[in-house]
Design an enzyme around this catalytic site. Structure first.
Site, PDB file in Angstrom:
ATOM      1  N   LYS A   1       0.685  -1.195   0.137  1.00  0.00           N
ATOM      2  CA  LYS A   1       0.075  -0.152   0.073  1.00  0.00           C
ATOM      3  C   LYS A   1       1.028   1.223   0.021  1.00  0.00           C
ATOM      4  O   LYS A   1       0.579   2.029  -0.703  1.00  0.00           O
ATOM      5  CB  LYS A   1      -0.955   0.035   1.282  1.00  0.00           C
TER       6      LYS A   1
ATOM      7  N   ARG B   1      -8.908   1.326   9.320  1.00  0.00           N
ATOM      8  CA  ARG B   1      -8.468  -0.125   9.790  1.00  0.00           C
ATOM      9  C   ARG B   1      -9.570  -0.755  10.523  1.00  0.00           C
ATOM     10  O   ARG B   1      -9.418  -2.055  10.937  1.00  0.00           O
ATOM     11  CB  ARG B   1      -7.654   0.091  10.972  1.00  0.00           C
TER      12      ARG B   1
ATOM     13  N   ARG C   1      11.482  -5.840   4.263  1.00  0.00           N
ATOM     14  CA  ARG C   1      11.205  -4.385   4.683  1.00  0.00           C
ATOM     15  C   ARG C   1      11.816  -4.267   6.012  1.00  0.00           C
ATOM     16  O   ARG C   1      12.629  -3.273   6.289  1.00  0.00           O
ATOM     17  CB  ARG C   1       9.906  -4.236   4.688  1.00  0.00           C
TER      18      ARG C   1
ATOM     19  N   ARG D   1      11.816  -1.154  10.948  1.00  0.00           N
ATOM     20  CA  ARG D   1      10.697  -0.512  11.754  1.00  0.00           C
ATOM     21  C   ARG D   1      10.642  -1.551  12.887  1.00  0.00           C
ATOM     22  O   ARG D   1      10.714  -2.543  12.877  1.00  0.00           O
ATOM     23  CB  ARG D   1       9.264  -0.628  10.959  1.00  0.00           C
TER      24      ARG D   1
ATOM     25  N   ARG E   1      -0.074  -8.011  13.827  1.00  0.00           N
ATOM     26  CA  ARG E   1      -0.663  -7.256  12.806  1.00  0.00           C
ATOM     27  C   ARG E   1      -1.476  -7.951  11.583  1.00  0.00           C
ATOM     28  O   ARG E   1      -2.609  -7.529  11.331  1.00  0.00           O
ATOM     29  CB  ARG E   1       0.515  -6.221  12.170  1.00  0.00           C
TER      30      ARG E   1
HETATM   31  P1  AMP Z   1       0.974   1.092   9.061  1.00  0.00           P
HETATM   32  O1  AMP Z   1       2.283   1.892   8.738  1.00  0.00           O
HETATM   33  O2  AMP Z   1      -0.256   1.671   8.439  1.00  0.00           O
HETATM   34  O3  AMP Z   1       1.211  -0.225   9.042  1.00  0.00           O
HETATM   35  O4  AMP Z   1       0.773   1.426  10.515  1.00  0.00           O
HETATM   36  C1  AMP Z   1       1.642   1.073  11.577  1.00  0.00           C
HETATM   37  C2  AMP Z   1       0.751   0.971  12.823  1.00  0.00           C
HETATM   38  O5  AMP Z   1       0.395   2.322  13.092  1.00  0.00           O
HETATM   39  C3  AMP Z   1      -0.002  -0.022  12.800  1.00  0.00           C
HETATM   40  O6  AMP Z   1       0.086  -1.296  13.249  1.00  0.00           O
HETATM   41  C4  AMP Z   1      -1.066   0.582  14.038  1.00  0.00           C
HETATM   42  O7  AMP Z   1      -0.509   0.250  15.388  1.00  0.00           O
HETATM   43  C5  AMP Z   1      -1.020   2.000  13.967  1.00  0.00           C
HETATM   44  N1  AMP Z   1      -2.131   2.695  13.026  1.00  0.00           N
HETATM   45  C6  AMP Z   1      -1.807   2.823  11.642  1.00  0.00           C
HETATM   46  N2  AMP Z   1      -2.997   3.351  11.152  1.00  0.00           N
HETATM   47  C7  AMP Z   1      -3.921   3.242  12.173  1.00  0.00           C
HETATM   48  C8  AMP Z   1      -5.352   3.297  12.249  1.00  0.00           C
HETATM   49  N3  AMP Z   1      -6.128   3.648  11.089  1.00  0.00           N
HETATM   50  N4  AMP Z   1      -6.053   2.907  13.286  1.00  0.00           N
HETATM   51  C9  AMP Z   1      -5.352   2.547  14.347  1.00  0.00           C
HETATM   52  N5  AMP Z   1      -4.141   2.248  14.368  1.00  0.00           N
HETATM   53  C10 AMP Z   1      -3.146   2.681  13.379  1.00  0.00           C
END
Ligand code: AMP
Length: 187
Positions: free
Chosen positions: A13, A88, A127, A133, A144
């Site tokens: 994404k 989410r 990654r 990360r 996740r």
């Molecule tokens: P991502 O980079 O989108 O994979 O997000 C990394 C982490 O940020 C996720 O595993 C969540 O802990 C938090 N996060 C990102 N977007 C959301 C969201 N829309 N709602 C809740 N937590 C989020």
């Protein structure tokens, strides 16, 4: 163009959103990036979010909605946006509808990137080596993926039920995947 890009962790994404931002000249709004910026800046919000993120859980809907509303108020969003990482869960999908209705900017498209689960784990491992990360460790990755299945997959059904969803095969060269997304957006 106002677009939501959905897909499991590791589906590409973020990478595709970066490309689409360039080619469609719209803002890329990654809620994960916004949260990581708060963590890096050491803000109160970042401190609250860090442990939750590192464990692979979702940060609270209230925090996310506040962050999203303030981001949508910024000038670069006027030409459109790609949302990456939001919504989410179904509560966030409903909140997004309400926010966009309030500002008179409904979604034009929702695209789901489909990638088989065995490939996801492989990609996240790659990654982790490149970016380091904090939430790319095996335990957090498992969590996740579980959170995705339990809470985010129903968002796909939410949009499919309205007929606004396009499913795109997320496996292959980056340019090919992007071309599939662009084709889906024209339909
Ligand atoms: P991502 O980079 O989108 O994979 O997000 C990394 C982490 O940020 C996720 O595993 C969540 O802990 C938090 N996060 C990102 N977007 C959301 C969201 N829309 N709602 C809740 N937590 C989020």
């Amino acid at each position: 163009m106002r677009l939501v890009l959905l897909g499991p962790p590791g589906s590409g994404k973020g990478t595709q959103a970066t490309r689409l931002k360039e080619h469609l000249n719209i803002a890329h709004i990654s809620t994960g990036d916004l949260l990581r910026a708060e963590v890096a800046a050491g803000t109160e919000l970042g401190k609250q979010a860090k442990a939750v993120m590192d464990a692979g859980n979702l940060v609270s809907d209230d925090i996310l909605l506040g962050m999203l509303e303030s981001r949508l108020g910024q000038a670069d969003v006027a030409n459109g946006f790609i949302l990456d990482g939001y919504p989410r869960n179904v509560a966030q999908a409903n909140a997004l509808d309400a926010v966009l209705a309030k500002i008179g900017q409904p979604l034009d498209a929702v695209v789901q990137l489909d990638v088989p689960s065995e490939l996801l784990v492989e990609r996240i491992a790659g990654r982790a080596q490149e970016q380091g990360r904090a939430d790319d460790n095996p335990e957090s990755v498992r969590k996740r993926l579980q959170v995705y299945t339990d809470q985010t997959a129903p968002v796909v059904d939410f949009y499919a039920g309205r007929g606004t969803l396009a499913r795109v095969d997320g496996v292959g060269e980056l340019a090919d995947v992007e071309a599939r997304i662009q084709a889906a957006l024209k339909r």
